[in-house]
Write a protein that holds these residues in place. Structure first.
Motif, PDB file in Angstrom:
ATOM      1  N   VAL A 156       0.936  -1.205  -0.129  1.00  0.00           N
ATOM      2  CA  VAL A 156      -0.085   0.010   0.073  1.00  0.00           C
ATOM      3  C   VAL A 156       0.811   1.242  -0.135  1.00  0.00           C
ATOM      4  CG1 VAL A 156      -1.875   1.373   1.368  1.00  0.00           C
ATOM      5  CG2 VAL A 156      -1.824  -1.394   1.110  1.00  0.00           C
ATOM      6  N   LEU A 157       0.695   2.033  -0.882  1.00  0.00           N
ATOM      7  CA  LEU A 157       1.497   3.475  -1.221  1.00  0.00           C
ATOM      8  C   LEU A 157       0.428   4.723  -0.975  1.00  0.00           C
ATOM      9  CD1 LEU A 157       4.220   4.549  -1.871  1.00  0.00           C
ATOM     10  CD2 LEU A 157       3.557   4.301  -4.337  1.00  0.00           C
ATOM     11  N   THR A 158       0.936   5.687  -0.508  1.00  0.00           N
ATOM     12  CA  THR A 158      -0.090   6.609  -0.029  1.00  0.00           C
ATOM     13  C   THR A 158       0.969   8.024  -0.370  1.00  0.00           C
ATOM     14  OG1 THR A 158      -1.393   5.746   1.661  1.00  0.00           O
ATOM     15  CG2 THR A 158      -1.640   7.981   1.204  1.00  0.00           C
ATOM     16  N   VAL A 159       0.560   8.829  -1.226  1.00  0.00           N
ATOM     17  CA  VAL A 159       1.616  10.021  -1.706  1.00  0.00           C
ATOM     18  C   VAL A 159       0.358  10.985  -1.406  1.00  0.00           C
ATOM     19  CG1 VAL A 159       2.695  11.289  -3.285  1.00  0.00           C
ATOM     20  CG2 VAL A 159       2.912   8.700  -3.436  1.00  0.00           C
ATOM     21  N   ARG A 160       1.088  11.938  -0.690  1.00  0.00           N
ATOM     22  CA  ARG A 160       0.190  13.288  -0.260  1.00  0.00           C
ATOM     23  C   ARG A 160       1.054  14.374  -0.958  1.00  0.00           C
ATOM     24  NH1 ARG A 160      -1.632  14.362   5.588  1.00  0.00           N
ATOM     25  NH2 ARG A 160      -3.101  13.045   5.026  1.00  0.00           N
ATOM     26  N   ARG A 161       0.375  15.151  -2.033  1.00  0.00           N
ATOM     27  CA  ARG A 161       0.862  16.269  -2.773  1.00  0.00           C
ATOM     28  C   ARG A 161       0.684  17.536  -2.403  1.00  0.00           C
ATOM     29  NH1 ARG A 161      -0.311  15.931  -8.837  1.00  0.00           N
ATOM     30  NH2 ARG A 161       1.735  17.146  -8.854  1.00  0.00           N
ATOM     31  N   PHE A 162       1.709  18.554  -2.557  1.00  0.00           N
ATOM     32  CA  PHE A 162       1.456  19.649  -2.074  1.00  0.00           C
ATOM     33  C   PHE A 162       1.449  20.616  -3.387  1.00  0.00           C
ATOM     34  CE2 PHE A 162       3.597  17.399   1.362  1.00  0.00           C
ATOM     35  CZ  PHE A 162       2.818  17.732   2.270  1.00  0.00           C
ATOM     36  N   ALA A 163       0.959  21.617  -2.956  1.00  0.00           N
ATOM     37  CA  ALA A 163       0.722  22.926  -3.997  1.00  0.00           C
ATOM     38  C   ALA A 163       2.220  23.242  -4.380  1.00  0.00           C
ATOM     39  CB  ALA A 163      -0.022  24.103  -3.569  1.00  0.00           C
ATOM     40  N   GLY A 164       2.147  23.633  -5.684  1.00  0.00           N
ATOM     41  CA  GLY A 164       3.390  24.282  -6.292  1.00  0.00           C
ATOM     42  C   GLY A 164       3.923  25.549  -5.483  1.00  0.00           C
ATOM     43  N   ARG A 165       2.971  26.524  -4.817  1.00  0.00           N
ATOM     44  CA  ARG A 165       3.448  27.490  -4.202  1.00  0.00           C
ATOM     45  C   ARG A 165       2.868  27.248  -2.545  1.00  0.00           C
ATOM     46  NH1 ARG A 165       1.189  32.211  -2.199  1.00  0.00           N
ATOM     47  NH2 ARG A 165      -0.855  31.505  -3.174  1.00  0.00           N
ATOM     48  N   PRO A 166       3.687  27.366  -1.679  1.00  0.00           N
ATOM     49  CA  PRO A 166       3.100  27.139  -0.491  1.00  0.00           C
ATOM     50  C   PRO A 166       2.140  28.012   0.017  1.00  0.00           C
ATOM     51  CG  PRO A 166       5.559  26.872  -0.426  1.00  0.00           C
ATOM     52  CD  PRO A 166       5.119  27.413  -1.760  1.00  0.00           C
ATOM     53  N   LEU A 167       0.892  27.727   0.688  1.00  0.00           N
ATOM     54  CA  LEU A 167       0.087  28.623   1.117  1.00  0.00           C
ATOM     55  C   LEU A 167       0.312  29.504   2.280  1.00  0.00           C
ATOM     56  CD1 LEU A 167      -3.355  26.310   0.905  1.00  0.00           C
ATOM     57  CD2 LEU A 167      -2.253  27.850  -0.885  1.00  0.00           C
ATOM     58  N   ASP A 168       0.131  30.949   2.258  1.00  0.00           N
ATOM     59  CA  ASP A 168       0.606  31.637   3.448  1.00  0.00           C
ATOM     60  C   ASP A 168      -0.761  31.921   4.268  1.00  0.00           C
ATOM     61  OD1 ASP A 168      -1.022  33.598   1.922  1.00  0.00           O
ATOM     62  OD2 ASP A 168       0.784  34.718   0.916  1.00  0.00           O
ATOM     63  N   GLY A 169      -0.552  32.923   5.146  1.00  0.00           N
ATOM     64  CA  GLY A 169      -1.656  33.144   5.838  1.00  0.00           C
ATOM     65  C   GLY A 169      -2.879  33.864   5.051  1.00  0.00           C
ATOM     66  N   ASP A 170      -2.783  34.650   4.368  1.00  0.00           N
ATOM     67  CA  ASP A 170      -3.522  35.294   3.465  1.00  0.00           C
ATOM     68  C   ASP A 170      -4.457  34.329   2.548  1.00  0.00           C
ATOM     69  OD1 ASP A 170      -2.949  37.754   4.482  1.00  0.00           O
ATOM     70  OD2 ASP A 170      -1.416  38.152   2.963  1.00  0.00           O
ATOM     71  N   ASP A 171      -3.658  33.144   1.958  1.00  0.00           N
ATOM     72  CA  ASP A 171      -4.649  32.188   1.139  1.00  0.00           C
ATOM     73  C   ASP A 171      -5.384  31.744   2.275  1.00  0.00           C
ATOM     74  OD1 ASP A 171      -3.099  32.604  -0.984  1.00  0.00           O
ATOM     75  OD2 ASP A 171      -1.415  31.554  -0.484  1.00  0.00           O
ATOM     76  N   LEU A 172      -5.091  31.316   3.623  1.00  0.00           N
ATOM     77  CA  LEU A 172      -5.836  30.323   4.514  1.00  0.00           C
ATOM     78  C   LEU A 172      -7.016  31.221   4.714  1.00  0.00           C
ATOM     79  CD1 LEU A 172      -3.430  28.791   7.243  1.00  0.00           C
ATOM     80  CD2 LEU A 172      -4.209  28.002   4.882  1.00  0.00           C
ATOM     81  N   VAL A 173      -7.159  32.579   4.812  1.00  0.00           N
ATOM     82  CA  VAL A 173      -8.094  33.360   4.946  1.00  0.00           C
ATOM     83  C   VAL A 173      -9.325  33.291   3.763  1.00  0.00           C
ATOM     84  CG1 VAL A 173      -8.891  35.898   5.226  1.00  0.00           C
ATOM     85  CG2 VAL A 173      -7.064  35.019   6.455  1.00  0.00           C
ATOM     86  N   ARG A 174      -8.755  33.669   2.439  1.00  0.00           N
ATOM     87  CA  ARG A 174      -9.077  33.247   1.396  1.00  0.00           C
ATOM     88  C   ARG A 174      -9.996  32.162   1.235  1.00  0.00           C
ATOM     89  NH1 ARG A 174      -7.903  30.992  -3.191  1.00  0.00           N
ATOM     90  NH2 ARG A 174      -5.578  31.192  -2.481  1.00  0.00           N
ATOM     91  N   LEU A 175      -9.425  31.074   1.608  1.00  0.00           N
ATOM     92  CA  LEU A 175      -9.919  29.565   1.581  1.00  0.00           C
ATOM     93  C   LEU A 175     -11.006  29.466   2.818  1.00  0.00           C
ATOM     94  CD1 LEU A 175      -6.728  27.599   0.498  1.00  0.00           C
ATOM     95  CD2 LEU A 175      -8.700  28.125  -0.972  1.00  0.00           C
ATOM     96  N   GLY A 176     -11.185  30.270   3.626  1.00  0.00           N
ATOM     97  CA  GLY A 176     -12.110  29.912   4.739  1.00  0.00           C
ATOM     98  C   GLY A 176     -11.408  29.222   5.950  1.00  0.00           C
TER      99      GLY A 176
END
Length: 310
Positions: A156-176
């Motif tokens: 069993v193999l699990t790969v959790r990918r990440f966005a090309g650009r790390p999210l910052d605090g303002d992104d977390l606000v925008r995403l709710g």
């Protein structure tokens, strides 16, 4: 939808390429290997539709130089997680929803070969004696593998990918994820060198939140990060990244997070960011947190060991 490559033809061309003097020992780039595979198709006078021809060439390149069937999934920017449940069942997460994928591995051995390719550059291993492992891909994506006898239906193999650009605090606000007042409070806590504990369930965004909060650390400070598998991406000029190490085949050489935490305290950190606290390192973290105020040689008081952890 892209054309599917015939697995038998892909394996035939891969095996032939492995013996071809144009390939053996040449260290070919993917485009150069693709040209060799195209020549092989022409030499064998195989007439294929353009889409299928392209799919076959790409599949051979992926098998020879990459992670085989995983490569097509990892090239898809819409996929955030890949879950391989044995060689014949593959699922992906897209836009927060799980869905089956058409990708297949030939058998257990094929899937194990791909897992070994992921682990080899990191000096890690997975086998019957050590059937679980955490690792990462070059882009920082987190990888977990577990194999028989613990996994009953195959590797069993699990790969959790990440966005090309790390999210910052303002992104977390925008995403709710949080509101502006909460972000301002957390940023102030980071600037004031408060200890912060980030907790949550699997896939709830702990690492993303931790990295976003770390972005509020002043650029003049020295940050030491400690993780089982390095995945935190902190955009600061003075970051030292440490990664734990499992035991060797002989059962020696293991370096757990606890040892790295103790060592980090000797590295003159302004901040220590610990990715995961699950064992004895919790005691060392608590000890470090209590040593908050020290006096430097100039007689100035300064808070020496604030922690940001989850």
């Amino acid at each position: 939808m892209s054309a599917a490559a015939d697995p038998a033809l892909v394996e035939h061309l891969r095996a032939r390429a492995a013996r071809d003097p144009r390939v053996v020992g040449q260290g070919l780039a993917p485009d150069d290997l693709a040209d060799v595979v195209l020549d092989m198709l022409d030499e064998e006078r195989r007439i294929l539709p353009a889409a299928e021809r392209e799919a076959v060439v790409q599949a051979v390149v992926d098998e020879a130089l990459g992670l085989g069937p995983l490569e097509a999934l990892l090239r898809d920017p819409g996929i955030t997680e890949v879950m391989v449940c044995g060689p014949h069942r593959v699922f992906v997460e897209r836009a927060g929803r799980l869905e089956p994928a058409a990708t297949r591995f030939h058998d257990d051995a094929h899937l194990l070969h791909v897992i070994d390719r992921i682990l080899a550059p990191l000096g890690r291993r997975v086998d019957e004696a050590s059937p679980m492992v955490d690792a990462r891909l070059p882009d920082g994506s987190r990888v977990n593998a577990i194999i028989p006898p613990l996994a009953l239906d195959g590797p069993v193999l699990t790969v959790r990918r990440f966005a090309g650009r790390p999210l910052d605090g303002d992104d977390l606000v925008r995403l709710g994820t949080m509101d502006e007042r909460m972000l301002a409070t957390l940023r102030r806590a980071v600037r004031d060198r408060r200890n912060i504990l980030v907790t949550g369930g699997t896939g709830s965004g702990k690492t993303t939140t931790l990295a976003a909060l770390a972005g509020a650390i002043p650029a003049r400070e020295r940050v030491v990060t400690i993780e089982d598998a390095a995945e935190l991406r902190i955009d600061l000029p003075h970051v030292v990244r440490l990664e734990s190490r499992p035991p060797s085949l002989e059962g020696t050489g293991a370096v757990p997070i606890r040892a790295l935490v103790r060592n980090a305290l000797r590295m003159r950190p302004d901040r220590i960011v610990v990715g995961e606290v699950r064992g004895g390192e919790a005691l060392d973290m608590l000890s470090a947190i209590t040593i908050q105020d020290t006096t430097d040689l100039a007689g100035r008081r300064r808070r020496q060991f604030p922690e940001v952890l989850h």
